[in-house]
Scaffold this motif. Structure first.
Motif, PDB file in Angstrom:
ATOM      1  N   GLY A   9       0.832  -1.107  -0.102  1.00 58.85           N
ATOM      2  CA  GLY A   9      -0.013  -0.070  -0.023  1.00 58.85           C
ATOM      3  C   GLY A   9       0.861   1.210  -0.084  1.00 58.85           C
ATOM      4  O   GLY A   9       1.841   1.394  -0.196  1.00 58.85           O
ATOM      5  N   GLU A  10       0.092   2.527   0.437  1.00 59.19           N
ATOM      6  CA  GLU A  10       0.894   3.498   0.103  1.00 59.19           C
ATOM      7  C   GLU A  10       1.774   3.923   1.390  1.00 59.19           C
ATOM      8  O   GLU A  10       1.791   3.525   2.447  1.00 59.19           O
ATOM      9  CB  GLU A  10      -0.519   4.777   0.300  1.00 59.19           C
ATOM     10  N   VAL A  11       2.695   5.009   0.998  1.00 61.85           N
ATOM     11  CA  VAL A  11       3.495   5.449   1.706  1.00 61.85           C
ATOM     12  C   VAL A  11       3.607   6.805   1.246  1.00 61.85           C
ATOM     13  O   VAL A  11       3.696   7.065   0.171  1.00 61.85           O
ATOM     14  CB  VAL A  11       5.177   4.767   1.820  1.00 61.85           C
ATOM     15  N   LEU A  12       3.656   7.809   2.269  1.00 68.16           N
ATOM     16  CA  LEU A  12       3.520   9.248   1.947  1.00 68.16           C
ATOM     17  C   LEU A  12       3.965  10.331   3.225  1.00 68.16           C
ATOM     18  O   LEU A  12       4.276   9.625   4.180  1.00 68.16           O
ATOM     19  CB  LEU A  12       2.308   9.447   1.570  1.00 68.16           C
ATOM     20  N   TRP A  13       4.056  11.440   2.935  1.00 65.76           N
ATOM     21  CA  TRP A  13       4.121  12.566   3.881  1.00 65.76           C
ATOM     22  C   TRP A  13       2.829  13.114   4.366  1.00 65.76           C
ATOM     23  O   TRP A  13       1.922  13.368   3.550  1.00 65.76           O
ATOM     24  CB  TRP A  13       4.952  13.671   3.634  1.00 65.76           C
ATOM     25  N   ASP A  14       2.734  12.801   5.854  1.00 71.95           N
ATOM     26  CA  ASP A  14       1.489  13.576   6.391  1.00 71.95           C
ATOM     27  C   ASP A  14       1.976  14.880   6.540  1.00 71.95           C
ATOM     28  O   ASP A  14       2.820  15.192   7.477  1.00 71.95           O
ATOM     29  CB  ASP A  14       0.957  12.917   7.592  1.00 71.95           C
ATOM     30  N   VAL A  15       1.174  15.878   6.157  1.00 69.37           N
ATOM     31  CA  VAL A  15       1.564  17.481   6.068  1.00 69.37           C
ATOM     32  C   VAL A  15       0.568  17.934   7.502  1.00 69.37           C
ATOM     33  O   VAL A  15      -0.539  17.935   7.181  1.00 69.37           O
ATOM     34  CB  VAL A  15       1.713  18.183   4.893  1.00 69.37           C
ATOM     35  N   LEU A  16       1.411  18.340   8.463  1.00 68.23           N
ATOM     36  CA  LEU A  16       0.551  19.015   9.334  1.00 68.23           C
ATOM     37  C   LEU A  16       0.819  20.549   9.616  1.00 68.23           C
ATOM     38  O   LEU A  16       1.754  20.883   8.893  1.00 68.23           O
ATOM     39  CB  LEU A  16       1.101  18.247  10.827  1.00 68.23           C
TER      40      LEU A  16
END
Length: 305
Positions: A9-16
């Motif tokens: 599945g997905e790997v990504l950057w969570d932008v806070l």
């Protein structure tokens, strides 16, 4: 023998608002399984860009092999903008399309799936045709291997799914993990139930599942098996920092215990403790070890139904 786990599945950057965190539910689950000493393979895709290089470095730094993480030239690495204004429920705006929408089938990776004890997948990475078809091909290998248990972490992210897509993925699973909201939404596609256990039993019968694992936020979690065994844990009390990745921590910990031969009650307790620990700290992958989870369990001994 160390259990073999393959996660897709997905790997990504969570932008806070004030930072960015490496994430994606499947990557989080894989990282937790790796933390517990499981033999983990993670199948995904990043872009040939600075963000992709950063994710590869992050995974390597956490001991997670990037052997099966593809690098694409045509699409950017994934990003999700996280809204944490409600500390009890994080919402996301997820960029589309991105690199992990184009995960290519790899026969060597398929052989790894066949050799695995568990194959973990979710809904989000199947939102587009390429990755969905790749996932379905891997699931064919898992289902026909007679060794590998497909684990569907439902993890619905509107608007990135359809009833048809989720139903198809349910039909490939042996173990399903979902939360209360997802249980109500999915079962409402077929009929309605007043009690959660009835709804879980319906899904088990409808899709010939071995078990449904239901997370209930601060109320803990429960498991219902095809044999009718029901186990519930009331959860653990922590001061919530944010809930980013708490469900992923739960699933990784539950699967680790279950794959290692622990009972459903023990696996559920450990999973609830891991989810609570992560909810009490910022981000999806705070630093901790198995000892920290055991200490939390010992500090809040509860009676399990």
């Amino acid at each position: 023998m160390t259990p073999k786990m393959t996660v897709f599945g997905e790997v990504l950057w969570d932008v806070l608002p004030d930072t960015r965190l490496a994430g994606g539910a499947p990557m989080n689950v894989a990282a937790h399984l790796q933390r517990y000493g499981m033999d983990v393979s993670f199948i995904s895709r990043v872009g040939h860009d600075e963000l992709g290089a950063g994710l590869l470095a992050f995974m390597s730094g956490h001991g997670l092999s990037t052997q099966w993480v593809q690098t694409g030239e045509t699409h950017l690495t994934g990003i999700a903008k996280a809204n944490v204004s409600d500390s009890n429920e994080v919402t996301y705006k997820i960029l589309h399309p991105v690199a992990w929408d184009y995960i290519q089938f790899d026969r060597a990776a398929a052989e790894r799936v066949v050799a695995s004890d568990f194959f973990v997948y979710g809904t989000l990475a199947a939102r587009d045709h390429t990755s969905q078809e790749t996932l379905l091909r891997y699931l064919e290998y898992a289902v026909t291997s007679h060794r590998c248990l497909p684990v569907f972490d439902v993890n619905l992210r509107p608007p990135h799914y359809t009833q048809e897509q989720v139903t198809k993925l349910l039909g490939c699973a042996r173990i399903v993990k979902m939360n209360e909201h997802e249980l109500r939404e999915v079962t409402a596609w077929f009929t309605t139930f007043e009690q959660e256990q009835q709804a879980m039993a319906f899904l088990i019968a409808q899709f010939q599942l071995d078990m449904v694992v239901l997370t209930c936020g601060a109320e803990g979690a429960m498991v219902l098996t095809s044999a009718g065994d029901a186990v519930r844990h009331p959860g653990f009390t922590v001061n919530v920092s944010d809930t980013i990745g708490s469900g992923d921590a739960f699933l990784g910990a539950f699967l680790y215990q279950f794959a290692s031969g622990h009972s459903l009650a023990e696996s559920l307790e450990f999973g609830c403790a891991a989810g609570a620990f992560v909810a009490g700290h910022a981000g999806a992958l705070p630093a901790f070890g198995e000892r920290d989870i055991q200490d939390l369990i010992l500090s809040q001994q509860v009676v399990i139904d």
